[in-house]
Design a protein around this motif. Sequence first.
Motif, short mmCIF file in Angstrom:
data_model
loop_
_atom_site.label_atom_id
_atom_site.label_comp_id
_atom_site.label_asym_id
_atom_site.label_seq_id
_atom_site.Cartn_x
_atom_site.Cartn_y
_atom_site.Cartn_z
N ILE A 181 0.82 -1.21 0.00
CA ILE A 181 0.00 0.00 0.00
C ILE A 181 0.85 1.26 0.00
CG2 ILE A 181 -0.19 0.19 2.53
CD1 ILE A 181 -3.18 0.93 2.04
N THR A 182 2.10 1.12 0.42
CA THR A 182 3.04 2.26 0.42
C THR A 182 3.58 2.53 -0.98
OG1 THR A 182 4.88 0.77 0.88
CG2 THR A 182 3.77 1.77 2.77
N GLY A 183 3.29 1.63 -1.92
CA GLY A 183 3.82 1.78 -3.26
C GLY A 183 5.12 1.03 -3.48
N THR A 184 5.65 0.44 -2.45
CA THR A 184 6.90 -0.32 -2.54
C THR A 184 6.61 -1.75 -2.96
OG1 THR A 184 7.84 1.00 -0.75
CG2 THR A 184 8.95 -1.08 -1.28
N ARG A 185 7.38 -2.25 -3.93
CA ARG A 185 7.25 -3.65 -4.30
C ARG A 185 7.75 -4.51 -3.15
NH1 ARG A 185 10.68 -5.30 -7.76
NH2 ARG A 185 9.47 -7.05 -8.63
N ALA A 186 7.01 -5.55 -2.82
CA ALA A 186 7.43 -6.42 -1.73
C ALA A 186 8.81 -7.00 -2.00
CB ALA A 186 6.41 -7.55 -1.54
N ALA A 187 9.10 -7.26 -3.27
CA ALA A 187 10.39 -7.83 -3.62
C ALA A 187 11.54 -6.86 -3.38
CB ALA A 187 10.39 -8.28 -5.07
N ASP A 188 11.21 -5.58 -3.20
CA ASP A 188 12.24 -4.56 -2.92
C ASP A 188 12.28 -4.17 -1.44
OD1 ASP A 188 12.94 -4.44 -5.62
OD2 ASP A 188 11.38 -2.94 -6.04
N ASP A 189 11.42 -4.75 -0.65
CA ASP A 189 11.33 -4.41 0.78
C ASP A 189 12.28 -5.32 1.57
OD1 ASP A 189 10.67 -4.10 3.45
OD2 ASP A 189 8.50 -4.11 3.11
N PRO A 190 13.33 -4.76 2.16
CA PRO A 190 14.30 -5.62 2.87
C PRO A 190 13.69 -6.36 4.04
CG PRO A 190 14.70 -3.30 3.34
CD PRO A 190 13.71 -3.34 2.23
N TYR A 191 12.66 -5.77 4.66
CA TYR A 191 12.03 -6.43 5.80
C TYR A 191 11.20 -7.63 5.35
CZ TYR A 191 13.43 -1.97 7.76
OH TYR A 191 14.17 -0.89 8.13
N ALA A 192 10.53 -7.49 4.21
CA ALA A 192 9.78 -8.62 3.65
C ALA A 192 10.73 -9.74 3.25
CB ALA A 192 8.96 -8.17 2.45
N LEU A 193 11.86 -9.38 2.68
CA LEU A 193 12.84 -10.38 2.27
C LEU A 193 13.46 -11.08 3.48
CD1 LEU A 193 14.65 -8.47 -0.63
CD2 LEU A 193 12.79 -10.11 -0.78
N TYR A 194 13.67 -10.31 4.54
CA TYR A 194 14.20 -10.92 5.77
C TYR A 194 13.21 -11.94 6.31
CZ TYR A 194 16.11 -11.35 10.49
OH TYR A 194 16.63 -11.84 11.67
N ALA A 195 11.93 -11.59 6.33
CA ALA A 195 10.90 -12.50 6.84
C ALA A 195 10.85 -13.77 6.01
CB ALA A 195 9.54 -11.81 6.85
N ILE A 196 10.99 -13.63 4.68
CA ILE A 196 10.98 -14.80 3.81
C ILE A 196 12.14 -15.72 4.14
CG2 ILE A 196 11.41 -15.56 1.44
CD1 ILE A 196 9.74 -13.13 0.52
N SER A 197 13.33 -15.15 4.27
CA SER A 197 14.50 -15.97 4.55
C SER A 197 14.41 -16.64 5.91
CB SER A 197 15.77 -15.13 4.45
OG SER A 197 16.11 -14.87 3.11
N GLU A 198 13.95 -15.90 6.91
CA GLU A 198 13.85 -16.47 8.24
C GLU A 198 12.83 -17.62 8.25
OE1 GLU A 198 13.79 -14.69 12.68
OE2 GLU A 198 12.10 -14.06 11.43
N ALA A 199 11.69 -17.41 7.62
CA ALA A 199 10.67 -18.46 7.59
C ALA A 199 11.17 -19.67 6.82
CB ALA A 199 9.39 -17.92 6.96
N ALA A 200 11.81 -19.44 5.70
CA ALA A 200 12.32 -20.56 4.89
C ALA A 200 13.34 -21.37 5.68
CB ALA A 200 12.94 -20.03 3.60
N ALA A 201 14.20 -20.67 6.43
CA ALA A 201 15.20 -21.37 7.24
C ALA A 201 14.55 -22.19 8.34
CB ALA A 201 16.19 -20.37 7.83
N GLU A 202 13.52 -21.63 8.98
CA GLU A 202 12.84 -22.34 10.06
C GLU A 202 12.08 -23.56 9.55
OE1 GLU A 202 12.64 -21.40 13.78
OE2 GLU A 202 14.53 -21.10 12.71
N ILE A 203 11.40 -23.41 8.43
CA ILE A 203 10.67 -24.54 7.86
C ILE A 203 11.65 -25.61 7.40
CG2 ILE A 203 9.14 -25.25 5.98
CD1 ILE A 203 7.87 -22.40 6.22
N GLY A 204 12.75 -25.19 6.79
CA GLY A 204 13.77 -26.15 6.37
C GLY A 204 14.37 -26.88 7.55
#
Length: 394
Positions: free
Chosen positions: A264-287
């Motif tokens: 909603i801020t106009g930022t692409r999620a793929a460019d949001d470092p916080y969104a990317l951090y959450a993806i990596s953390e979740a992927a590591a935990e699930i793995g």
Amino acid sequence: MAHEVLDAIGRRAEEIRALGPVNETLGRLDDQAAKVLRESGAVRLLQPAAYGGFEAHPREFAEAVMALAALDGSTGWVAGIVGVHPWEMAFADPRVREEVWGGNRDTWVASPYAPMGVARPVDGGYVFTGRWQFSSGTDHCDWIFLGGLLGDAEGRPVQPATSLHLILPRSDYEIVEDSWDVVGLRGTGSKDIAVAGAFVPGYRVIPFAKVADGTAAREAGLTNPLYHVPFSCAFPLGITAAVVGIAEGALAHHLAYQRDRVQITGTRAADDPYALYAISEAAAEIGAARAALLDNACRMYDAVAAGREVTFEERAVGRRTQVRAAWRAVRAVDEIMARSGGNAMRSANPIQRFWRDAHMGLAHAIHVPGAVFHIAASAQLGMDPPPGAGRAMI
């Protein structure tokens, strides 16, 4: 070979995925979903080779369940629950195995094992009565394992309690319709079961204590290490594998969604470092959850394959590992769900279905951590385990 099952799942992945919403709407697996699952061979992975089974390594069973659950949580869950029953059926009297599989190696067996019935001894067997919840995949099963307590002549449970697993054909029990109205895993059709005074011959009864301590496998003359893995590892494995697979499916849908999402801020999620951090953390935990669960199954298998009995402490720690894997995976799903935005909650978005399924799977009694963690810590400290129901599943 067991790898053929994963290949079959991969070939029909899009069909399994597409049937997920259909299963949820029906409140059970769609007939075509059940057909695809049956044809994949996943439910026969732990089945004796003499009846068309693969006698696969427990790791291979868990991997197949995860693959299915990542496509559709309900299909994976049914595979994990129904798929473990051939493992115990291998311990049953040869007459039972022939009744179940003699005419059709793809006959499915339902459960639950919770001792919610009473078996009154009579000549030649027992008269059995009770009602059970949570019989996953039961609409597509022709036989069932039901947990019961040994009763006296008046039908009252004897003391100390003696738990039995009784095996009944479809004609001897009732599936209670409209008894599965839940928020997650709706497609599993985990309905109630009722039995009213059915006669169960003695050869269709297995004392749970013999299953839990490995006596049943030894008395059956089974030599494959698969059947000597502790019940407390084998039974939860399919359940927790389904939860981890659901988490993997949630992550996959989150990645697909975030790839093109504009916040909603106009930022692409793929460019949001916080969104990317959450993806990596979740992927590591699930793995990590996946790796821990599979490693635990391999350790148990390797121990019995070497001819060594798995100690109580090892079983307790193994159960802790299994429970923690489920919680770890679902908490990771919560983290990515919280960052998927409000549109992820729309019914058309599969992320919300995987999120609901994950939490429903975590609610299974096998994932309650309190007693398991208590017993595991006590065992590692060299203390006698505390009394209580939790010890029965170690």
